[in-house]
Design a protein around this motif. Structure first.
Motif, PDB file in Angstrom:
ATOM      1  N   LEU A   1       0.699  -0.947  -0.099  1.00 21.59           N
ATOM      2  CA  LEU A   1       0.072  -0.328  -0.164  1.00 21.59           C
ATOM      3  C   LEU A   1       0.695   1.048  -0.160  1.00 21.59           C
ATOM      4  O   LEU A   1       1.869   1.510   0.259  1.00 21.59           O
ATOM      5  N   ALA A   2       0.436   2.175  -1.033  1.00 19.61           N
ATOM      6  CA  ALA A   2       1.395   3.702  -0.536  1.00 19.61           C
ATOM      7  C   ALA A   2       0.365   5.135  -0.748  1.00 19.61           C
ATOM      8  O   ALA A   2      -0.364   4.771  -1.352  1.00 19.61           O
ATOM      9  N   PRO A   3       1.096   5.275   0.192  1.00 21.03           N
ATOM     10  CA  PRO A   3       0.104   6.639  -0.770  1.00 21.03           C
ATOM     11  C   PRO A   3       0.255   7.738  -2.086  1.00 21.03           C
ATOM     12  O   PRO A   3       0.523   7.237  -2.674  1.00 21.03           O
ATOM     13  N   ALA A   4      -0.595   8.874  -2.374  1.00 19.09           N
ATOM     14  CA  ALA A   4      -0.313   8.977  -3.675  1.00 19.09           C
ATOM     15  C   ALA A   4      -0.427  10.141  -3.482  1.00 19.09           C
ATOM     16  O   ALA A   4      -1.366  10.781  -2.547  1.00 19.09           O
ATOM     17  N   LEU A   5       0.620  10.973  -4.735  1.00 18.41           N
ATOM     18  CA  LEU A   5       0.215  12.573  -5.039  1.00 18.41           C
ATOM     19  C   LEU A   5      -0.578  12.293  -6.599  1.00 18.41           C
ATOM     20  O   LEU A   5       0.131  11.682  -7.239  1.00 18.41           O
ATOM     21  N   TRP A   6      -1.776  12.432  -6.913  1.00 19.21           N
ATOM     22  CA  TRP A   6      -2.299  12.486  -8.069  1.00 19.21           C
ATOM     23  C   TRP A   6      -2.993  14.010  -9.027  1.00 19.21           C
ATOM     24  O   TRP A   6      -3.038  15.130  -8.496  1.00 19.21           O
TER      25      TRP A   6
ATOM     26  N   THR B   1      -2.985   4.283   0.660  1.00 18.40           N
ATOM     27  CA  THR B   1      -2.906   4.879   2.374  1.00 18.40           C
ATOM     28  C   THR B   1      -3.518   6.420   2.044  1.00 18.40           C
ATOM     29  O   THR B   1      -4.642   5.951   3.347  1.00 18.40           O
ATOM     30  N   ALA B   2      -4.084   6.898   0.996  1.00 17.25           N
ATOM     31  CA  ALA B   2      -4.323   8.351   0.883  1.00 17.25           C
ATOM     32  C   ALA B   2      -3.980   8.902  -0.371  1.00 17.25           C
ATOM     33  O   ALA B   2      -3.099   8.377  -1.201  1.00 17.25           O
TER      34      ALA B   2
ATOM     35  N   ASP C   1       1.521  22.016   0.050  1.00 12.46           N
ATOM     36  CA  ASP C   1       0.396  21.278   0.453  1.00 12.46           C
ATOM     37  C   ASP C   1       0.064  20.041   0.684  1.00 12.46           C
ATOM     38  O   ASP C   1       0.068  19.057   1.159  1.00 12.46           O
ATOM     39  N   ALA C   2       0.157  19.885  -0.513  1.00 16.40           N
ATOM     40  CA  ALA C   2      -0.171  18.333  -0.860  1.00 16.40           C
ATOM     41  C   ALA C   2       0.889  17.525  -0.254  1.00 16.40           C
ATOM     42  O   ALA C   2       0.258  16.441   0.310  1.00 16.40           O
ATOM     43  N   GLU C   3       2.153  17.225   0.288  1.00 15.67           N
ATOM     44  CA  GLU C   3       3.132  16.870  -0.035  1.00 15.67           C
ATOM     45  C   GLU C   3       3.691  17.180   1.387  1.00 15.67           C
ATOM     46  O   GLU C   3       3.551  15.812   1.965  1.00 15.67           O
ATOM     47  N   GLN C   4       2.913  18.107   2.151  1.00 22.75           N
ATOM     48  CA  GLN C   4       3.481  18.620   3.324  1.00 22.75           C
ATOM     49  C   GLN C   4       2.063  17.692   4.096  1.00 22.75           C
ATOM     50  O   GLN C   4       2.324  16.932   5.333  1.00 22.75           O
ATOM     51  N   TRP C   5       0.641  17.625   3.988  1.00 22.41           N
ATOM     52  CA  TRP C   5      -0.633  16.746   4.406  1.00 22.41           C
ATOM     53  C   TRP C   5       0.305  15.171   4.360  1.00 22.41           C
ATOM     54  O   TRP C   5      -0.065  14.225   5.056  1.00 22.41           O
ATOM     55  N   LEU C   6       0.616  14.659   2.811  1.00 20.03           N
ATOM     56  CA  LEU C   6       0.864  13.603   2.819  1.00 20.03           C
ATOM     57  C   LEU C   6       1.761  12.698   3.605  1.00 20.03           C
ATOM     58  O   LEU C   6       1.956  11.247   3.181  1.00 20.03           O
ATOM     59  N   HIS C   7       3.255  13.227   3.843  1.00 20.12           N
ATOM     60  CA  HIS C   7       3.712  12.691   4.573  1.00 20.12           C
ATOM     61  C   HIS C   7       3.328  11.995   5.744  1.00 20.12           C
ATOM     62  O   HIS C   7       4.309  11.079   6.037  1.00 20.12           O
ATOM     63  N   GLN C   8       2.171  12.433   6.259  1.00 16.64           N
ATOM     64  CA  GLN C   8       1.637  11.420   7.548  1.00 16.64           C
ATOM     65  C   GLN C   8       1.248  10.167   7.266  1.00 16.64           C
ATOM     66  O   GLN C   8       1.926   8.705   8.320  1.00 16.64           O
ATOM     67  N   PHE C   9       1.654   9.859   5.821  1.00 17.82           N
ATOM     68  CA  PHE C   9       1.233   8.633   5.184  1.00 17.82           C
ATOM     69  C   PHE C   9       2.104   7.583   4.954  1.00 17.82           C
ATOM     70  O   PHE C   9       1.921   6.869   3.815  1.00 17.82           O
ATOM     71  N   THR C  10       3.475   8.577   4.476  1.00 18.07           N
ATOM     72  CA  THR C  10       4.892   7.691   4.027  1.00 18.07           C
ATOM     73  C   THR C  10       5.099   7.977   4.806  1.00 18.07           C
ATOM     74  O   THR C  10       5.497   7.421   7.181  1.00 18.07           O
ATOM     75  N   GLU C  11       6.177   6.181   5.118  1.00 20.84           N
ATOM     76  CA  GLU C  11       6.620   5.492   5.891  1.00 20.84           C
ATOM     77  C   GLU C  11       8.338   5.871   6.058  1.00 20.84           C
ATOM     78  O   GLU C  11       9.371   5.182   6.688  1.00 20.84           O
ATOM     79  N   TYR C  12       8.745   7.034   4.780  1.00 16.03           N
ATOM     80  CA  TYR C  12      10.420   7.374   4.824  1.00 16.03           C
ATOM     81  C   TYR C  12      10.167   8.959   5.371  1.00 16.03           C
ATOM     82  O   TYR C  12       9.051   9.528   5.173  1.00 16.03           O
ATOM     83  N   PRO C  13      11.618   9.630   5.745  1.00 16.73           N
ATOM     84  CA  PRO C  13      11.523  10.934   6.811  1.00 16.73           C
ATOM     85  C   PRO C  13      11.468  11.193   5.319  1.00 16.73           C
ATOM     86  O   PRO C  13      11.456  11.086   4.232  1.00 16.73           O
ATOM     87  N   SER C  14      10.738  12.552   5.057  1.00 20.04           N
ATOM     88  CA  SER C  14      10.894  13.375   4.999  1.00 20.04           C
ATOM     89  C   SER C  14      11.911  14.208   3.926  1.00 20.04           C
ATOM     90  O   SER C  14      12.650  14.662   5.180  1.00 20.04           O
ATOM     91  N   GLY C  15      11.666  14.761   2.476  1.00 13.09           N
ATOM     92  CA  GLY C  15      13.454  15.402   2.981  1.00 13.09           C
ATOM     93  C   GLY C  15      13.590  16.014   1.251  1.00 13.09           C
ATOM     94  O   GLY C  15      12.851  15.225   0.214  1.00 13.09           O
ATOM     95  N   PRO C  16      14.360  16.472   0.865  1.00 13.86           N
ATOM     96  CA  PRO C  16      14.296  17.075  -0.810  1.00 13.86           C
ATOM     97  C   PRO C  16      14.981  15.485  -1.623  1.00 13.86           C
ATOM     98  O   PRO C  16      14.018  15.819  -3.162  1.00 13.86           O
ATOM     99  N   GLU C  17      15.928  15.216  -0.766  1.00 12.04           N
ATOM    100  CA  GLU C  17      16.321  14.310  -1.557  1.00 12.04           C
ATOM    101  C   GLU C  17      15.521  12.858  -2.040  1.00 12.04           C
ATOM    102  O   GLU C  17      15.476  11.880  -3.236  1.00 12.04           O
ATOM    103  N   ASN C  18      14.440  13.170  -0.854  1.00 13.72           N
ATOM    104  CA  ASN C  18      13.646  11.565  -1.367  1.00 13.72           C
ATOM    105  C   ASN C  18      12.220  12.016  -2.344  1.00 13.72           C
ATOM    106  O   ASN C  18      11.571  11.784  -2.615  1.00 13.72           O
TER     107      ASN C  18
ATOM    108  N   LEU D   1     -12.848   4.966   3.988  1.00 17.20           N
ATOM    109  CA  LEU D   1     -11.500   5.309   5.017  1.00 17.20           C
ATOM    110  C   LEU D   1     -10.897   5.042   4.504  1.00 17.20           C
ATOM    111  O   LEU D   1      -9.826   4.994   4.703  1.00 17.20           O
ATOM    112  N   LEU D   2     -10.338   6.021   3.180  1.00 14.22           N
ATOM    113  CA  LEU D   2      -9.569   6.252   2.157  1.00 14.22           C
ATOM    114  C   LEU D   2      -9.425   8.047   2.528  1.00 14.22           C
ATOM    115  O   LEU D   2      -9.689   8.551   1.776  1.00 14.22           O
ATOM    116  N   PRO D   3      -8.434   8.586   3.407  1.00 19.43           N
ATOM    117  CA  PRO D   3      -7.833   9.442   3.276  1.00 19.43           C
ATOM    118  C   PRO D   3      -7.580  10.690   1.449  1.00 19.43           C
ATOM    119  O   PRO D   3      -6.641  10.147   1.340  1.00 19.43           O
TER     120      PRO D   3
END
Length: 134
Positions: free
Chosen positions: A50-55, A80-81, A115-132, A104-106
């Motif tokens: 499962l993964a979060p998505a940017l669409w 996941t979102a 703003d989308a990236e910031q919100w989506l970060h809560q659904f990722t397993e990896y640390p947020s940073g420019p390299e990612n 039940l899918l945010p």
């Protein structure tokens, strides 16, 4: 990062675990077989995870009723979102977040990618940073 193109979408699985979908403009309504093909590509990229998505939907986003139903159920099974980035959301998206959130899918629509990236970060397993954020 791994990317795959279909006639109606381009998909990229980023190193941070987010799958990015970009709609390709078309004059035709999206059909159930097209949605099924896009979901199969997502399966290929996600490998059962499962993964979060940017669409990023295209401007004329239109779905046949059975295609929209297949899309909603397919996304709930794979994601996941969903953060939708659209400065001027197409009318077809009006009911989409509410319909999917009810399952039940945010889902949220954002005007700005940051703003989308910031919100989506809560659904990722990896640390947020420019390299990612490839």
């Amino acid at each position: 990062m791994h990317s795959v193109e279909t006639p109606t979408m381009s998909f990229t699985l980023r190193d941070d675990g987010v799958i990015v979908g970009r709609g390709k403009p078309t004059d035709n309504m999206r059909t159930e077989p097209e949605v099924a093909r896009n979901l199969a590509v997502m399966d290929e990229l996600l490998g059962g995870q499962l993964a979060p998505a940017l669409w990023y939907p295209d401007e004329v986003l239109r779905y046949e009723a059975d295609a929209l139903q297949r899309l909603i159920h397919g996304l709930v099974q794979r994601l996941t979102a969903v953060a939708i980035v659209a400065s001027d959301p197409p009318p077809a998206l009006a009911a989409f977040p509410g319909a999917v959130n009810a399952l039940l899918l945010p889902v949220r629509i954002f005007e700005q990618e940051a703003d989308a990236e910031q919100w989506l970060h809560q659904f990722t397993e990896y640390p947020s940073g420019p390299e990612n954020h490839g």
